[in-house]
Design a protein around this motif. Structure first.
Motif, short mmCIF file in Angstrom:
data_model
loop_
_atom_site.label_atom_id
_atom_site.label_comp_id
_atom_site.label_asym_id
_atom_site.label_seq_id
_atom_site.Cartn_x
_atom_site.Cartn_y
_atom_site.Cartn_z
N VAL A 82 0.83 -1.21 0.00
CA VAL A 82 0.00 0.00 0.00
C VAL A 82 0.86 1.26 0.00
CG1 VAL A 82 -1.94 -1.18 1.10
CG2 VAL A 82 -0.31 0.06 2.53
N LEU A 83 2.13 1.12 0.42
CA LEU A 83 3.06 2.26 0.38
C LEU A 83 3.84 2.31 -0.93
CD1 LEU A 83 4.35 2.20 4.06
CD2 LEU A 83 2.87 3.93 3.01
N ASN A 84 3.50 1.41 -1.84
CA ASN A 84 4.05 1.43 -3.20
C ASN A 84 5.55 1.10 -3.25
OD1 ASN A 84 3.23 1.62 -5.87
ND2 ASN A 84 3.94 3.72 -6.10
N VAL A 85 6.01 0.30 -2.27
CA VAL A 85 7.41 -0.14 -2.31
C VAL A 85 7.52 -1.63 -2.60
CG1 VAL A 85 8.24 1.70 -0.81
CG2 VAL A 85 7.50 -0.45 0.20
N VAL A 86 6.39 -2.32 -2.59
CA VAL A 86 6.32 -3.74 -2.96
C VAL A 86 5.23 -3.89 -4.00
CG1 VAL A 86 5.83 -6.10 -2.16
CG2 VAL A 86 7.12 -4.52 -0.68
N ASN A 87 5.51 -4.59 -5.07
CA ASN A 87 4.51 -4.81 -6.13
C ASN A 87 3.57 -5.94 -5.73
OD1 ASN A 87 5.54 -2.82 -7.88
ND2 ASN A 87 7.08 -4.25 -8.68
N LYS A 88 2.28 -5.69 -5.87
CA LYS A 88 1.29 -6.73 -5.59
C LYS A 88 1.24 -7.73 -6.74
CE LYS A 88 -2.43 -3.76 -7.37
NZ LYS A 88 -2.75 -4.41 -8.62
N THR A 89 0.77 -8.95 -6.42
CA THR A 89 0.53 -9.95 -7.46
C THR A 89 -0.84 -9.75 -8.07
OG1 THR A 89 2.01 -11.54 -6.39
CG2 THR A 89 0.40 -12.43 -7.96
N SER A 90 -1.84 -9.53 -7.21
CA SER A 90 -3.19 -9.23 -7.68
C SER A 90 -3.97 -8.58 -6.55
CB SER A 90 -3.91 -10.50 -8.16
OG SER A 90 -4.08 -11.42 -7.10
N GLY A 91 -5.17 -8.13 -6.87
CA GLY A 91 -5.99 -7.42 -5.90
C GLY A 91 -5.90 -5.91 -6.12
N HIS B 176 0.77 7.99 -5.82
CA HIS B 176 1.90 8.86 -5.51
C HIS B 176 1.46 10.19 -4.92
CE1 HIS B 176 0.86 10.39 -9.54
NE2 HIS B 176 1.48 11.50 -9.20
N GLU B 177 0.28 10.67 -5.32
CA GLU B 177 -0.26 11.91 -4.74
C GLU B 177 -0.83 11.64 -3.35
OE1 GLU B 177 -0.41 15.17 -5.56
OE2 GLU B 177 1.04 14.67 -7.13
N ALA B 178 -1.52 10.51 -3.21
CA ALA B 178 -2.12 10.16 -1.92
C ALA B 178 -1.05 9.98 -0.84
CB ALA B 178 -2.94 8.88 -2.06
N LYS C 298 0.01 12.50 1.75
CA LYS C 298 -0.82 12.70 2.93
C LYS C 298 -0.64 11.57 3.94
CE LYS C 298 -5.04 14.13 1.87
NZ LYS C 298 -6.38 14.13 1.22
N VAL C 299 0.42 10.77 3.72
CA VAL C 299 0.69 9.60 4.57
C VAL C 299 2.05 9.78 5.24
CG1 VAL C 299 1.08 7.09 4.59
CG2 VAL C 299 -0.66 8.08 3.07
N GLY C 300 2.13 9.46 6.52
CA GLY C 300 3.41 9.39 7.21
C GLY C 300 3.69 7.93 7.53
N ALA C 301 4.92 7.48 7.31
CA ALA C 301 5.20 6.06 7.50
C ALA C 301 6.60 5.82 8.02
CB ALA C 301 5.01 5.32 6.18
N LEU D 18 5.65 12.86 11.05
CA LEU D 18 4.53 13.76 11.32
C LEU D 18 4.71 15.15 10.72
CD1 LEU D 18 3.90 12.93 15.10
CD2 LEU D 18 2.43 12.27 13.17
N LEU D 19 5.88 15.44 10.16
CA LEU D 19 6.19 16.80 9.71
C LEU D 19 5.21 17.33 8.67
CD1 LEU D 19 10.09 16.66 9.56
CD2 LEU D 19 8.70 18.12 11.06
N ASN D 20 4.66 16.45 7.84
CA ASN D 20 3.73 16.90 6.79
C ASN D 20 2.27 16.83 7.25
OD1 ASN D 20 3.89 14.08 6.82
ND2 ASN D 20 3.21 13.90 4.70
N ASP D 21 2.06 16.71 8.58
CA ASP D 21 0.70 16.59 9.14
C ASP D 21 -0.11 15.54 8.38
OD1 ASP D 21 0.97 18.49 11.19
OD2 ASP D 21 0.58 20.13 9.80
N PRO D 22 0.34 14.29 8.38
CA PRO D 22 -0.34 13.25 7.59
C PRO D 22 -1.73 12.94 8.13
CG PRO D 22 1.24 12.26 9.08
CD PRO D 22 1.46 13.74 9.17
#
Length: 298
Positions: free
Chosen positions: A50-59, A71-73, A76-79, A144-148
């Motif tokens: 979901v953080l776009n660092v691992v490719n899913k197989t399906s779903g 990439h835009e969403a 708004k995420v802090g991880a 937290l710097l970008n107020d996610p």
């Protein structure tokens, strides 16, 4: 309530190994979600997808109702999905200024976030002087710097001593109280039980349970009962359709239920059979007991 993240029928295969199998989850704004599971259960893989660092197989998965590209969403995420990695020769404040430059965030946020994680008095200390717990708290400040709108934490208390774990837990509770949605992957069941409103339990990539923490704890439970006539009490309990089995020890009967049963209802039932109690207590299994039961075949 706004949906922050929706995961539908997610799969991830590494050759013959199925790391994630048909995982679905919907995260609503303002809640604290825990993903629990033993090592190799698919927690980190799910977060990586979901953080776009691992490719899913399906779903499929979508952020914020599918209104924007991933990439835009993610702006708004802090991880925090790896161990904190800052420049050791720079101070806490200098490291966060560098993060602000990368994220395009105002330096004014640094003071506020350091205060949240309890490191404001160490802002001029070099990162290399920090304990593991302080490093983790600085990583949370950075996230937290970008107020996610959502903060994602993968095993945030790994390797910490009890005091460090308590500090991270208090910070998570504080962040959640300010309205930030949190997704937390952990194997520390007691900590998840204390901070999370919802839980997803994985084993070998598959969902064993998904729902509210309180809902899981109330799936079944047990009663402790004492009466002047234990033999009659035991017979009456075993005739009740909600009682799965009973055990007797030290003058007390423990009755295990297979569905939700209120103490008042059980008391009335026994009184109708002229059995009167000296002691009646309803107890629930802890999240840890439930988790161990679910994963015992792992």
């Amino acid at each position: 309530m706004e949906t922050i993240l929706k995961i539908e029928n997610l799969y991830k295969n590494y050759g013959a190994v199925k790391a994630v199998k048909n995982v679905s989850l919907e995260i609503k704004k303002g809640n604290v979600y825990g993903i629990l599971g033993p090592n190799g259960s698919g927690k980190s893989t799910t977060l990586g997808i979901v953080l776009n660092v691992v490719n899913k197989t399906s779903g499929e998965y979508s952020w914020f109702g599918g209104k924007m590209e991933t990439h835009e969403a993610l702006k708004k995420v802090g991880a925090i999905i790896e161990r904190p990695n800052f420049y050791p020769y720079m101070t806490a404040e200098q490291n966060l200024k560098l993060v602000c430059k990368i994220k395009g965030t105002n330096y004014a946020k640094i003071h506020e976030k350091l205060e949240i994680v309890g490191l404001l008095d160490r802002k001029n200390s070099k990162f290399r002087t920090f304990s593991l717990g302080m490093k983790q708290r600085l990583a949370i400040a950075s996230a937290l710097l970008n107020d996610p709108e959502i903060l994602i934490l993968d095993e945030p208390t790994n390797g910490l001593d009890p005091q460090g774990i308590r500090q991270i837990r208090d910070i998570i509770n504080l962040i959640a109280s300010q309205g930030t949605t949190i997704l937390l992957a952990s194997h520390l069941l007691d900590e998840v039980e204390k901070v999370c409103s919802h839980v997803l339990i994985l084993r070998k990539g598959e969902i064993l349970y998904s729902g509210e923490v309180g809902g899981m704890n109330s799936k079944d439970g047990f009663f402790e009962l004492i009466s002047d006539n234990l033999s009659d009490l035991k017979v009456a309990l075993e005739q009740h359709p909600a009682i799965e089995n009973t055990s007797e020890e030290n003058g007390k009967i423990t009755a295990f239920t297979n569905t939700n049963l209120e103490a008042s209802e059980l008391n009335r039932y026994l009184a109708s059979k002229n059995i009167f109690l000296n002691h009646l207590v309803k107890r629930k299994h802890s999240l840890e007991e439930q988790f161990l039961e679910l994963t015992k075949n792992n």
